[in-house]
Motif scaffolding. Structure first.
Motif, PDB file in Angstrom:
ATOM      1  N   ILE A 266     -10.726 -50.437  21.102  1.00 29.79           N
ATOM      2  CA  ILE A 266     -11.381 -51.594  20.491  1.00 29.79           C
ATOM      3  C   ILE A 266     -10.359 -52.453  19.775  1.00 29.79           C
ATOM      4  O   ILE A 266     -10.400 -53.678  19.832  1.00 29.79           O
ATOM      5  N   ASN A 267      -9.448 -51.810  19.091  1.00 32.46           N
ATOM      6  CA  ASN A 267      -8.403 -52.532  18.364  1.00 32.46           C
ATOM      7  C   ASN A 267      -7.053 -52.045  18.869  1.00 32.46           C
ATOM      8  O   ASN A 267      -6.665 -50.912  18.594  1.00 32.46           O
ATOM      9  N   PRO A 268      -6.319 -52.858  19.614  1.00 34.71           N
ATOM     10  CA  PRO A 268      -5.060 -52.398  20.195  1.00 34.71           C
ATOM     11  C   PRO A 268      -3.919 -52.270  19.198  1.00 34.71           C
ATOM     12  O   PRO A 268      -2.847 -51.800  19.549  1.00 34.71           O
ATOM     13  N   SER A 269      -4.150 -52.676  17.939  1.00 37.91           N
ATOM     14  CA  SER A 269      -3.063 -52.621  16.963  1.00 37.91           C
ATOM     15  C   SER A 269      -3.244 -51.551  15.891  1.00 37.91           C
ATOM     16  O   SER A 269      -2.301 -51.214  15.187  1.00 37.91           O
ATOM     17  N   GLN A 270      -4.477 -51.006  15.753  1.00 34.00           N
ATOM     18  CA  GLN A 270      -4.681 -49.944  14.768  1.00 34.00           C
ATOM     19  C   GLN A 270      -5.844 -49.056  15.172  1.00 34.00           C
ATOM     20  O   GLN A 270      -6.696 -49.453  15.959  1.00 34.00           O
ATOM     21  N   ILE A 271      -5.868 -47.859  14.603  1.00 34.13           N
ATOM     22  CA  ILE A 271      -6.915 -46.919  14.942  1.00 34.13           C
ATOM     23  C   ILE A 271      -8.160 -47.203  14.103  1.00 34.13           C
ATOM     24  O   ILE A 271      -8.080 -47.397  12.898  1.00 34.13           O
ATOM     25  N   VAL A 272      -9.287 -47.318  14.790  1.00 29.16           N
ATOM     26  CA  VAL A 272     -10.574 -47.624  14.178  1.00 29.16           C
ATOM     27  C   VAL A 272     -11.597 -46.685  14.801  1.00 29.16           C
ATOM     28  O   VAL A 272     -11.582 -46.478  16.001  1.00 29.16           O
ATOM     29  N   LEU A 273     -12.511 -46.108  14.034  1.00 26.41           N
ATOM     30  CA  LEU A 273     -13.439 -45.117  14.566  1.00 26.41           C
ATOM     31  C   LEU A 273     -14.329 -45.715  15.644  1.00 26.41           C
ATOM     32  O   LEU A 273     -15.026 -46.700  15.421  1.00 26.41           O
ATOM     33  N   ALA A 274     -14.339 -45.095  16.832  1.00 25.00           N
ATOM     34  CA  ALA A 274     -15.169 -45.567  17.934  1.00 25.00           C
ATOM     35  C   ALA A 274     -15.175 -44.532  19.045  1.00 25.00           C
ATOM     36  O   ALA A 274     -14.609 -43.443  18.914  1.00 25.00           O
ATOM     37  N   GLY A 275     -15.787 -44.907  20.165  1.00 28.50           N
ATOM     38  CA  GLY A 275     -15.834 -44.029  21.324  1.00 28.50           C
ATOM     39  C   GLY A 275     -17.103 -43.205  21.361  1.00 28.50           C
ATOM     40  O   GLY A 275     -17.983 -43.319  20.506  1.00 28.50           O
ATOM     41  N   TYR A 276     -17.211 -42.366  22.383  1.00 26.82           N
ATOM     42  CA  TYR A 276     -18.411 -41.572  22.585  1.00 26.82           C
ATOM     43  C   TYR A 276     -18.471 -40.384  21.628  1.00 26.82           C
ATOM     44  O   TYR A 276     -17.610 -39.514  21.647  1.00 26.82           O
ATOM     45  N   TRP A 277     -19.522 -40.367  20.826  1.00 25.64           N
ATOM     46  CA  TRP A 277     -19.804 -39.208  19.969  1.00 25.64           C
ATOM     47  C   TRP A 277     -20.421 -38.092  20.823  1.00 25.64           C
ATOM     48  O   TRP A 277     -20.020 -36.945  20.753  1.00 25.64           O
ATOM     49  N   SER A 278     -21.413 -38.484  21.615  1.00 23.12           N
ATOM     50  CA  SER A 278     -22.100 -37.535  22.500  1.00 23.12           C
ATOM     51  C   SER A 278     -22.321 -38.182  23.855  1.00 23.12           C
ATOM     52  O   SER A 278     -22.648 -39.368  23.933  1.00 23.12           O
ATOM     53  N   THR A 279     -22.162 -37.406  24.923  1.00 16.70           N
ATOM     54  CA  THR A 279     -22.580 -37.818  26.262  1.00 16.70           C
ATOM     55  C   THR A 279     -23.385 -36.675  26.855  1.00 16.70           C
ATOM     56  O   THR A 279     -22.868 -35.574  27.041  1.00 16.70           O
ATOM     57  N   TYR A 280     -24.667 -36.933  27.143  1.00 15.41           N
ATOM     58  CA  TYR A 280     -25.580 -35.885  27.590  1.00 15.41           C
ATOM     59  C   TYR A 280     -26.279 -36.291  28.887  1.00 15.41           C
ATOM     60  O   TYR A 280     -26.636 -37.462  29.077  1.00 15.41           O
TER      61      TYR A 280
END
Length: 458
Positions: free
Chosen positions: A393-407
């Motif tokens: 999401i942010n190519p310059s810093q780490i930010v919380l995101a992505g899949y928490w769960s995939t079911y």
């Protein structure tokens, strides 16, 4: 994942197709890299007021998705066009969710000044602070109703519905509450916290739900001295039950365990193991026969870039074990083969089985590493079948995101994307397509049972 320092966190998923742990270039924020046999069918943004989308439960035509400010209910009768039905504002992370009948159970592991949906954060050092379970009546999905809270020691980081035995299953169910991070100055969360809280919920009278036992599952202490542990064992992070076999798998920070749950109110350890490559035993998934278990290692707590080439394939990974009586026998590791950038939080996280007869296949979330559909029928040689992976999401810093769960639920994969919302995906592959014939009326992923070959059942 236990959120303790929000400024450190990250935001969505990540990288490109490679087959080995070698360097590869970064790609743009919304670039998608995927296998040819998977497609995104639908996407809904996070509802207004929602923050940090978390876990998912399913029943009938509805998906129940938690977030740190409450939960949302979606009509998924047409998976290609899911519809938001309602959103409830009731802050208190993580809002782990399970559903049974008209009762939605949610977890609060965030110390509050009271148990209401209008509560505000308050120090756990104060005796009147509250955290634990909240129970809602969602019989009318458009108008959920808060009916009961149950305070539990150290709150409820995650929880698991455990069916009662025999005819009692219609009268009541149990909830195993996993929690941790005790401290001497926390009056309701005292060390050593080597226990599980067992809550009994009467189906017809949920207002009577109460803690009925707090069995100490590590009477001699857990794994506390292994180098590289994120936290020493203090209770469990997550528990998955296979009620028909009277067993449960506990991911307990420094330990992986199998519980004997014949006495539902008194789970006890029957098998236990540690792993020098594991920093934090996070979650567990049985295979359909209940003779294997996949444990995940949440290296970095879910907020760090742990899928880089530097971390390698055996840390922040899955470990596949065969269950042989009172022993857990290690067979191999599995980790996605696409190194992610330093700007993508990535590590093994929540997933579920696909009901494919005679094969062990699951889909799994990897935060900003996307999702992976992979097979472990041969426990020693796991292999990937499909993947879907967005750029950071942010190519310059780490930010919380992505899949928490995939079911996987009734033919489709549902992904709870922390920063983006809800995704619906479809896998089209000869190795998995037989799963499309299987339909279940209910799915709480941490409450496993044997999938039917076809038709209804749970």
């Amino acid at each position: 994942m236990k959120i303790t320092a929000l400024p450190r966190l990250v935001a969505v998923a990540a990288l490109a197709l490679v087959t080995s742990w070698a360097g590869l270039p970064a790609h743009a924020a919304d670039d998608v890299v995927k296998s040819d046999n998977i497609r995104l069918e639908a996407h809904l943004d996070l509802p207004a007021g929602a923050a940090i989308s978390s876990d998912i439960a399913f029943q009938g035509d509805y998906a129940y998705v938690g977030n740190f400010n409450g939960f949302s209910i979606y009509n998924i009768r047409n998976p290609k066009s899911p519809q938001l039905v309602s959103t409830v504002s009731c802050p208190g992370g993580q809002m782990d969710v399970t559903i049974l009948g008209k009762l939605l159970v949610t977890s609060v592991d965030s110390s509050r000044n009271n148990d209401s949906c209008q509560s505000t954060p308050q120090s756990p050092a104060l005796k009147d602070s509250w955290e634990g379970l909240r129970i809602f009546d969602v019989g009318d999905p458009a108008n959920p109703r808060y009916v009961k809270s149950v305070e539990t020691k150290c709150g409820s980081h995650t929880h698991t519905i455990v069916p009662a035995k025999g005819r009692d299953a219609k009268r009541f169910f149990y909830v195993y509450v996993s929690s941790y991070l005790p401290a001497a100055d926390f009056p309701d969360c005292q060390p050593p916290h080597d226990l599980v809280s067992v809550v009994k919920v009467p189906v017809a009278n949920p207002q009577a739900a109460a803690v009925v036992n707090t069995p100490v599952v590590f009477p001699d202490g857990g794994n506390e001295t292994q180098p590289g542990l994120l936290l020493p064992t203090q209770g469990c992070h997550d528990i998955t039950v296979y009620a028909a076999k009277d067993i449960a798998a506990g991911a307990c920070m420094g330990d992986g365990v199998i519980f004997d749950i014949r006495d539902r109110e008194n789970p006890r350890i029957k098998a236990r193991t540690t792993d020098p490559n594991f920093a934090f035993w996070h979650s567990a998934t049985f295979n359909n026969d209940g003779d294997k278990v996949v444990f995940t290692d949440e290296l970095g707590g879910g907020v760090e870039a742990m899928c880089t080439a530097a971390q390698g394939p055996n840390r922040g990974a899955d470990a596949i074990y065969e269950i042989r009586g009172h022993r857990l026998v290690f067979k191999s590791y599995y980790k996605i083969s696409r190194p992610q950038t330093e700007q993508e939080n990535c590590v093994a996280h929540n997933g579920s089985l696909l009901p494919v007869k005679g094969r062990d296949i699951m889909v799994q979330a990897w935060y900003q590493g996307g999702l992976s559909v992979w097979e472990f029928t041969d426990s020693s040689r796991p292999r990937e079948i499909a993947f879907f992976d967005r750029g950071p999401i942010n190519p310059s810093q780490i930010v919380l995101a992505g899949y928490w769960s995939t079911y996987y639920y009734n033919g489709y994969i549902y992904g709870s994307e922390i920063a983006r919302g809800l995704d619906v995906l479809k896998v089209d592959d000869r190795r998995t397509n037989s799963a499309n014939r299987v339909r279940v009326p209910l799915l709480n992923v941490q409450t496993q049972s044997r999938y039917p070959e076809r038709g209804w059942g749970w």
